[in-house]
Design an enzyme around this catalytic site. Sequence first.
Site, short mmCIF file in Angstrom:
data_model
loop_
_atom_site.label_atom_id
_atom_site.label_comp_id
_atom_site.label_asym_id
_atom_site.label_seq_id
_atom_site.Cartn_x
_atom_site.Cartn_y
_atom_site.Cartn_z
N GLY A 1 0.81 -1.22 0.00
CA GLY A 1 0.00 0.00 0.00
C GLY A 1 0.84 1.27 0.00
O GLY A 1 2.07 1.24 0.17
N HIS A 2 0.17 2.39 -0.15
CA HIS A 2 0.89 3.67 -0.23
C HIS A 2 1.59 4.03 1.08
O HIS A 2 1.11 3.72 2.15
CB HIS A 2 -0.02 4.82 -0.69
CG HIS A 2 -1.25 5.05 0.12
ND1 HIS A 2 -2.13 6.05 -0.19
CD2 HIS A 2 -1.77 4.44 1.21
CE1 HIS A 2 -3.12 6.04 0.68
NE2 HIS A 2 -2.93 5.07 1.53
#
Lengths: 353, 353, 353
Positions: free
Chosen positions: C243-244
């Site tokens: 994920g970011h």
Amino acid sequence: MAIQLRQLVAHLGGDLVGDPEREVSGIAPLDAAGSAHVSFLSNPRLRAQAAASEAAAMILTREDSERLGSQYAGARILVDRPYAYFARAAQWFASQSALPRTPGIHATAAVDPAARVAASAVIGPHVTVEAGAVVGERCVIDSGSFIGRDAVVGDDTHFHAHVCFHAACVIGERGIVHSGAVIGADGFGFANEDGAWIKIPQTGRVVIGVDVEIGANTTIDRGALADTVIEDGVKLDNQIQIGHNCRIGAHTAMAGCVGVAGSAIIGKYCTFGGAAMVLGHLTIADHVHISSGSMVSRSIPQAGQYTGFYPLATNAEWEKSAAIVRNLGTMRSRLRELEKTVAVLNAQNKKEN
Amino acid sequence: MAIQLRQLVAHLGGDLVGDPEREVSGIAPLDAAGSAHVSFLSNPRLRAQAAASEAAAMILTREDSERLGSQYAGARILVDRPYAYFARAAQWFASQSALPRTPGIHATAAVDPAARVAASAVIGPHVTVEAGAVVGERCVIDSGSFIGRDAVVGDDTHFHAHVCFHAACVIGERGIVHSGAVIGADGFGFANEDGAWIKIPQTGRVVIGVDVEIGANTTIDRGALADTVIEDGVKLDNQIQIGHNCRIGAHTAMAGCVGVAGSAIIGKYCTFGGAAMVLGHLTIADHVHISSGSMVSRSIPQAGQYTGFYPLATNAEWEKSAAIVRNLGTMRSRLRELEKTVAVLNAQNKKEN
Amino acid sequence: MAIQLRQLVAHLGGDLVGDPEREVSGIAPLDAAGSAHVSFLSNPRLRAQAAASEAAAMILTREDSERLGSQYAGARILVDRPYAYFARAAQWFASQSALPRTPGIHATAAVDPAARVAASAVIGPHVTVEAGAVVGERCVIDSGSFIGRDAVVGDDTHFHAHVCFHAACVIGERGIVHSGAVIGADGFGFANEDGAWIKIPQTGRVVIGVDVEIGANTTIDRGALADTVIEDGVKLDNQIQIGHNCRIGAHTAMAGCVGVAGSAIIGKYCTFGGAAMVLGHLTIADHVHISSGSMVSRSIPQAGQYTGFYPLATNAEWEKSAAIVRNLGTMRSRLRELEKTVAVLNAQNKKEN
């Protein structure tokens, strides 16, 4: 990029308190905002941080602004929902600095003469658009994407590089589909005959509403006969699998690696944590929230938060607890046995006393 | 499309009872079939629905036909296995309405002169076929697919758009590979030296039998030295990961998001529910069925159905049960302690009475 | 291919005992090595197998060589870490037989004039390189890969077919990215307003160190404002989702199907078994090892091995244990009740005796 605060509120609303000609270059959260930024206060626990911020302007509620009082020195943009305003402001800043894309079809793209591509659309290198497909106004179809026969892509929709959008599928306006997503591959349908599998053709479509975002390498299968439906405003993260004939209700959001088996009907305004799984043919109500790593094996008729994963432990502790879980039946029998024995003892004791 | 019932049975067999010239336009399940459809009865519990159906013809067993008696008014196609017949009939209807694909190589494809592509094959836009690769008779290789050096694609195999089929890999006749599948990327093999990882070259292949279907964005790694093998008739859904040097037995089917770690040997006629996981170097017998969301951490020498996932509950109930699971060792100790105490009490009581 | 043993040790080191001009054609593990192979002994339990091996040469430690004594007849290459030496030797053999790739840009590639591609790089068919991107010396960018605007690809990095490397992302030297990987798609970030989701632009990058390998169909999202960071020497298998704003510490390795939610900070030298999951915003220390199929729902400040998955059982046994797990609270209450009753009985008994 220099934008005056009055330009921001002219575009997005909110009451500006402070110098309307103050120039800002972007937006940043409290822990990163400098004197050229607009920042925002959406979590009351960060009020002290907001007070100390050097940000040129602060997006916050009227109530929080009053509580801050004179502690914070910059301009203020008073709004009802600071976090939503932040998101819109960030979009607006991003759009100001985005490079314009020139409409037109790249020389290397293979667009069938029988496809209808809006003149305002951008078709990147190595894109394929098959016969009968429709690509709407101002769409951006990036490098290497594929749009199958008779598929329909709504206005202002953006396919990032390497999207597969198969024949006859439909996506509404303002969609965003990320790289590697595959929309409309065959669902997994077979009849078994003496152990071997005979393929059942998958002739339904995937029909996607407006304002839907679909993550990288996510797959949504076409329906067997009826359609797979993704309603308006749904947000799917990366690596998600949606089986054939599912319906995902409006504004439901799913984090990465979620899997939904065929013919599951999922309500509106639901959320799914990462790697949650849903078995086929289940029905899940509106406003259901499934925690990460949880397996949904029965329909859920009631809103609420649901969870089911084995708690993490050191490997040694897990070995012990898992061994007992395997033998919980035995443990329960021993407990029953004890209860009986103790009941007898108790009765005898009462008789004696 | 109008097809006479006699054409259907001429092609697929079965005993037709009723007007052979009755025209039908397609096939549909009981709940969707209208008067222009053929439908089928494969689940005895739906007999009442079949009786009331308006379908032009019904595929069913001789036995169910007798039970229906005169309740159902349409024509009947008597067969041994109605569901398998339905699948074949649906395929046949689909093939009648499929658009013909013109053999040949699209102008934008990059086919190496040293590749051998059958003249009857269809090579779509932006396809790459490297030197030494072989593409068989009547293959369809859709837009943007990649076929590596010396790879072999059997007759009548269909690669949907954006398939990656790497060097030296082999797939047999009548295969179907869906978009985004990657066959033959390197397996995950490293030697550790003082914490850093040194890559072990992956020089084996992926060898795939006949009649195999591989889902969208599924990955099958090439072997380290020996090959990864997918036997005849295997069906893999989307988003599956098969590690290097695995062997998947004939006619085994896996639902979406399954993961199989390296060197696992899986039997024939197995089924895996969605998101089931198999650790590396395990051996699983024929006819083993793994439920969705279950982790296989030991070899399974015996056919049967196996399950292992934490049951879903409301979040509050889960919090409670998970806390106890973490401390099952304590609970077991308390139970033992009680058993000892009760045994002593019991002995004393017996002595007294 | 015929290589003399002296060439091997000249290139990779180690003390050669035996005929330096003995020719070998490749490397193989003990169970597959013939008289034309070099093999290796890294697991002491395989010493008997090594003794009986026909391999032309054996890579092993000085200590194991002494223990083998005269049992093994071939040449020996004495090294400190046989398995790491094997990996390097296998790489070297593979490089000897690899086909040379001719530098240059394929006629069908779409390379923007404002991109900088090293003359020594290989750009395959249907590749897109956007303006401002940099492709380093001796890079190989295979068929259909996409390199976005201003992205930077370090020297000697290899993108297999169909990689997506988005705008402004950076990867260091000697990287390997497998087919279908998507680096730098938008992170999953939205603000909720009355149930609907408003997109938060993702303007950070993915920044990847040197010697990193990324598996097929793995996705790594760009940061929201700050960057997502993959440190040096990290190895990611297939179908992983990062994920970011995550940071993955140097030399950490993750097996297939792992998911890491946004903003998780993972230490160095960690390992993750297949399908392990990590919730967002957690911090995991160096040298943490997570077992396959385990969900990490809290930060882990201490090195060690952690596990959490429901043990597999036959479906019937699982049904039983899962039903008890659902009601562990009841079981604990019954245990408490018993303890109280037995305590009373015990007290009475002591008083009586």
